[in-house]
Design a protein around this motif. Structure first.
Motif, short mmCIF file in Angstrom:
data_model
loop_
_atom_site.label_atom_id
_atom_site.label_comp_id
_atom_site.label_asym_id
_atom_site.label_seq_id
_atom_site.Cartn_x
_atom_site.Cartn_y
_atom_site.Cartn_z
N ILE A 275 42.85 85.57 -50.90
CA ILE A 275 43.05 85.00 -52.24
C ILE A 275 43.43 83.53 -52.14
O ILE A 275 43.04 82.70 -52.97
CB ILE A 275 44.15 85.78 -53.00
N ASP A 276 44.17 83.16 -51.08
CA ASP A 276 44.56 81.76 -50.89
C ASP A 276 43.37 80.86 -50.61
O ASP A 276 43.50 79.63 -50.67
CB ASP A 276 45.57 81.64 -49.74
N LEU A 277 42.21 81.45 -50.29
CA LEU A 277 41.01 80.64 -50.07
C LEU A 277 40.51 80.00 -51.36
O LEU A 277 39.82 78.98 -51.31
CB LEU A 277 39.88 81.52 -49.51
N GLY A 278 40.82 80.61 -52.51
CA GLY A 278 40.28 80.14 -53.78
C GLY A 278 40.76 78.74 -54.14
O GLY A 278 41.94 78.43 -54.04
N ARG A 290 39.11 74.45 -49.48
CA ARG A 290 39.06 75.75 -50.14
C ARG A 290 37.60 76.07 -50.46
O ARG A 290 36.72 75.22 -50.29
CB ARG A 290 39.90 75.75 -51.44
N VAL A 291 37.35 77.30 -50.93
CA VAL A 291 35.97 77.71 -51.24
C VAL A 291 35.91 78.20 -52.68
O VAL A 291 36.93 78.43 -53.33
CB VAL A 291 35.49 78.80 -50.26
N GLU A 292 34.68 78.38 -53.18
CA GLU A 292 34.49 78.81 -54.56
C GLU A 292 35.01 80.23 -54.77
O GLU A 292 34.97 81.07 -53.86
CB GLU A 292 33.01 78.74 -54.92
N TRP A 293 35.46 80.49 -55.99
CA TRP A 293 36.04 81.80 -56.30
C TRP A 293 35.04 82.93 -56.15
O TRP A 293 35.40 84.05 -55.78
CB TRP A 293 36.64 81.81 -57.71
N GLY A 294 33.76 82.66 -56.42
CA GLY A 294 32.76 83.71 -56.25
C GLY A 294 32.71 84.21 -54.82
O GLY A 294 32.64 85.42 -54.57
N THR A 295 32.76 83.28 -53.88
CA THR A 295 32.78 83.65 -52.46
C THR A 295 34.05 84.40 -52.11
O THR A 295 34.04 85.38 -51.34
CB THR A 295 32.65 82.39 -51.60
N LEU A 324 46.63 87.00 -58.41
CA LEU A 324 45.57 86.37 -59.19
C LEU A 324 46.07 85.92 -60.56
O LEU A 324 45.71 84.84 -61.04
CB LEU A 324 44.39 87.33 -59.33
N ILE A 325 46.89 86.74 -61.20
CA ILE A 325 47.43 86.37 -62.51
C ILE A 325 48.28 85.11 -62.39
O ILE A 325 48.26 84.23 -63.26
CB ILE A 325 48.24 87.53 -63.11
N ALA A 326 49.02 84.98 -61.28
CA ALA A 326 49.83 83.78 -61.06
C ALA A 326 48.95 82.54 -60.91
O ALA A 326 49.40 81.42 -61.16
CB ALA A 326 50.69 83.94 -59.82
N ARG A 327 47.67 82.72 -60.54
CA ARG A 327 46.72 81.61 -60.40
C ARG A 327 45.82 81.49 -61.62
O ARG A 327 44.77 80.84 -61.55
CB ARG A 327 45.87 81.81 -59.14
N GLN A 329 43.95 83.78 -62.93
CA GLN A 329 42.70 84.46 -62.63
C GLN A 329 42.80 85.93 -63.05
O GLN A 329 42.43 86.85 -62.31
CB GLN A 329 42.39 84.37 -61.14
N ALA A 330 43.28 86.16 -64.28
CA ALA A 330 43.46 87.54 -64.76
C ALA A 330 42.13 88.29 -64.82
O ALA A 330 42.06 89.47 -64.49
CB ALA A 330 44.14 87.53 -66.13
N ASP A 331 41.08 87.61 -65.24
CA ASP A 331 39.77 88.27 -65.33
C ASP A 331 39.27 88.69 -63.95
O ASP A 331 38.62 89.73 -63.80
CB ASP A 331 38.76 87.33 -65.99
N THR A 332 39.58 87.88 -62.95
CA THR A 332 39.19 88.23 -61.59
C THR A 332 39.92 89.49 -61.13
O THR A 332 39.35 90.34 -60.44
CB THR A 332 39.50 87.06 -60.64
N ALA A 333 41.20 89.61 -61.52
CA ALA A 333 41.97 90.80 -61.17
C ALA A 333 41.35 92.04 -61.79
O ALA A 333 41.24 93.10 -61.14
CB ALA A 333 43.42 90.63 -61.65
N VAL A 334 40.93 91.92 -63.04
CA VAL A 334 40.27 93.05 -63.71
C VAL A 334 38.98 93.41 -62.99
O VAL A 334 38.67 94.59 -62.80
CB VAL A 334 39.99 92.69 -65.18
N SER A 335 38.25 92.38 -62.55
CA SER A 335 36.99 92.62 -61.85
C SER A 335 37.21 93.39 -60.55
O SER A 335 36.45 94.31 -60.22
CB SER A 335 36.30 91.29 -61.57
N LEU A 336 38.26 93.04 -59.81
CA LEU A 336 38.55 93.74 -58.56
C LEU A 336 38.90 95.20 -58.81
O LEU A 336 38.43 96.10 -58.12
CB LEU A 336 39.70 93.05 -57.82
N ALA A 337 39.75 95.44 -59.81
CA ALA A 337 40.14 96.81 -60.13
C ALA A 337 38.95 97.62 -60.60
O ALA A 337 38.79 98.80 -60.25
CB ALA A 337 41.24 96.81 -61.19
#
Length: 568
Positions: A275-278, A290-295, A324-327, A329-337
């Protein structure tokens, strides 16, 4: 009176006594020779009078037209006599017949005491003009230093005020100099650190290669070494892609055992590092740090797919979502779940633990969850997945009262009540930025501890309760007793979590006893404890001796110390 003028070289205003008019001196500011100008009313030319007084008497001119020119041949040294009209012309020597140039006749002049009649090397003192006794010549005046002139009162410096603009220029120059020196120092220091890091990891892998294959360290430990190397790459400029590759390599190194909790918990740590890569801003992306969030999400999903224990996968989703929410990136958290949710499993009667996590995250994001909100008016036991999902969702939104209502609603069995209370406590403790997290979680941990009461519950439930209770001072000691009753790897993992909690608290009581009192060896937990302690204490951590009982941890401790120093 004094003569006021500016130095022609540095433009420094000067004032000298008028008796020094026409003299040469050294500028007190730039040290270059200057000629002191005469005042408006010029004084008598003393030097001209002295030259006239000391000059030799001038004899009446003589008629030298018919006087022959006499000189010696430069080749044979025989005397030669030439007619006056041959002056400056060439003629053969009467003796040796070599061609000679007839010298010009020398005119008789009165001797000037200021002339340069003496011969010698260019830089020799003998070439200086003759000086009067007790008088300063122009060259001597040029070598008089600033201190002598100031002591004699011959020169006074007129200091102009610096002014605001001048001070600003000076400040900018000073800041630029300090900045350059600072950047140079930092660059040299970082280069030394990178050389040391490279040497440390090269030494570690050389050590691993020399180990008997039957005594190789646990795969999770080798993977942990790669993960820590990836963390160091993230701290360097332009190493984002290298860090991503190192994390991917660590995932492959961790192995593929189905029920190894050491490996699965390692994968949770690895996913959090990924996650720290984002990237958080465009500057990080342009600098390639850092790298793109998609990656990032693609890599994290692959890591989650490798977790075999569903209980650990729930823990992973819960903790990753908080990161992710702290960054933002709440939608990303939903996507992972959502990616880990298998709706078909529930229809087949199989457990689908991600349903509660997905429900919690969607509810916290004000979106439609897959599970129905429990009816408050219905006295029947609430479905466990919905109960945990909405309780965690309300806790994420800060509605602790609503979360408590669902936790304290009686379930079909006490185990469900224990799970609900433990889950909400875990969600609250995941928020590392909330300094009041432990205070908020304390009532829910107290409820769970009361329900458990030291009775025989599944090892996973007891371990998860211990992970939360270790972080609540009033409950930690009792929870530690629960952990020591767990079997095998669960017991060792509980002790490792205890150590993690002590290091997080950092109350000044951290010591080497944390690892020396570790339970029976086995698995990866004991070495992970050594690494954690080394990261926390740095050079203060006592490295195990090369031939002692803990020698196997020595090389891992070196890595922990290295990472801890860079992090600080």
């Amino acid at each position: 009176m004094s003569i006021r003028f500016k130095c022609p070289h540095c433009k420094k205003p000067l004032a000298v006594k008028d008796n020094l008019a026409g003299k040469r001196a050294a500028c007190p500011a730039c040290k270059k020779p200057i000629l002191i100008p005469a005042p408006i009313a010029a004084p008598v030319d003393v030097e001209a009078l002295a030259a006239a007084a000391l000059a030799d008497p001038v004899e009446a001119p003589k008629d030298d037209a018919a006087k022959p020119i006499e000189f010696n041949c430069v080749y044979c040294d025989e005397p030669v006599t030439a007619a006056p009209d041959m002056a400056g012309k060439q003629m053969p020597c009467p003796s040796c017949r070599q061609i000679l140039k007839v010298p010009l006749p020398q005119a008789d002049k009165p001797k000037d005491w200021r002339g340069m009649d003496k011969k010698g090397p260019v830089g020799a003192l003998i070439n200086l003009p003759e000086q009067l006794d007790g008088a300063w010549g122009t060259e001597v005046q040029g070598r008089v230093n600033r201190e002598s002139l100031e002591d004699a009162g011959a020169v006074e410096i007129l200091v102009e005020p610096v002014g605001v603009a001048g001070w600003i220029r000076r400040g900018l120059w000073a800041a630029a100099a300090v900045g350059f020196i600072t950047l140079l120092t930092i660059g040299i220091s970082r280069n030394k650190e990178r050389v040391k890091e490279k040497a440390t990891f090269e030494g570690f892998w050389k050590y691993v290669e020399g180990i008997d294959p039957k005594k190789k360290p646990h795969p999770a430990l080798l993977a942990e070494a790669e993960r820590l190397e990836g963390e160091l790459l993230l701290l360097a400029q332009g190493k984002g892609e290298e860090a991503r590759k190192k994390f991917a390599s660590a995932r492959a190194t961790s192995g593929a055992k189905d029920t190894d909790i050491d490996r699965d918990f390692f994968l949770v740590d690895l996913a959090r590092s990924q996650i720290d890569l984002g990237m958080e801003n465009e500057d990080q992306y342009r600098a390639k740090s850092r790298v793109e969030w998609g990656t990032v999400i693609t890599e994290v999903k692959r890591t989650l797919d490798n977790i075999k224990n569903p209980e650990v996968k729930v823990i992973a989703i819960r903790e990753l979502a908080s990161d992710l929410i702290a960054r933002n990136q709440a939608d990303t958290a939903v996507s992972l779940a959502s990616g880990q949710f298998n709706p078909g499993a529930a229809k087949k009667g199989q457990p689908a633990p991600m349903s509660s996590q997905l429900t919690a995250l969607l509810f916290a994001s004000d979106k439609t969850p897959p599970l129905k909100l429990p009816d408050r008016a219905n006295p029947l036991p609430t479905d466990l997945a919905a109960r945990i999902g909405y309780a965690e969702g309300r806790a994420r939104k800060g509605d602790l009262e609503g979360a408590g209502e669902l936790v304290r609603r009686k379930g079909a069995v006490k185990l469900h009540d224990l799970e609900a209370a433990t889950s909400v406590a875990a969600v609250l403790l995941c928020n590392a930025d909330d300094k009041a997290a432990a205070t908020k979680a304390a009532p829910f941990v107290a409820d769970a501890m009361k329900i458990h009461g030291g009775q025989s519950y599944p090892a996973w439930h007891t371990l998860q309760l211990c992970r939360a209770a270790f972080r609540i001072p009033d409950q930690a000691a009792t929870a530690k007793e629960y952990g020591l009753k767990l079997p095998g790897n669960f017991k060792r993992r509980a002790q490792l979590e205890w150590i993690y909690a002590q290091l997080e608290r950092d109350d000044g009581k951290v010591s080497m006893d944390l690892v020396k009192d570790f339970p029976d060896p086995g698995g990866a937990a004991r070495t992970l404890a050594w690494i954690a302690l080394a990261r926390h204490l740095g050079d203060a951590c006592e490295r195990p001796s090369a031939d002692g009982d803990d020698a196997e941890h020595r090389e891992f401790v070196k890595i922990g110390q290295l990472v801890g120093k860079r992090r600080k």
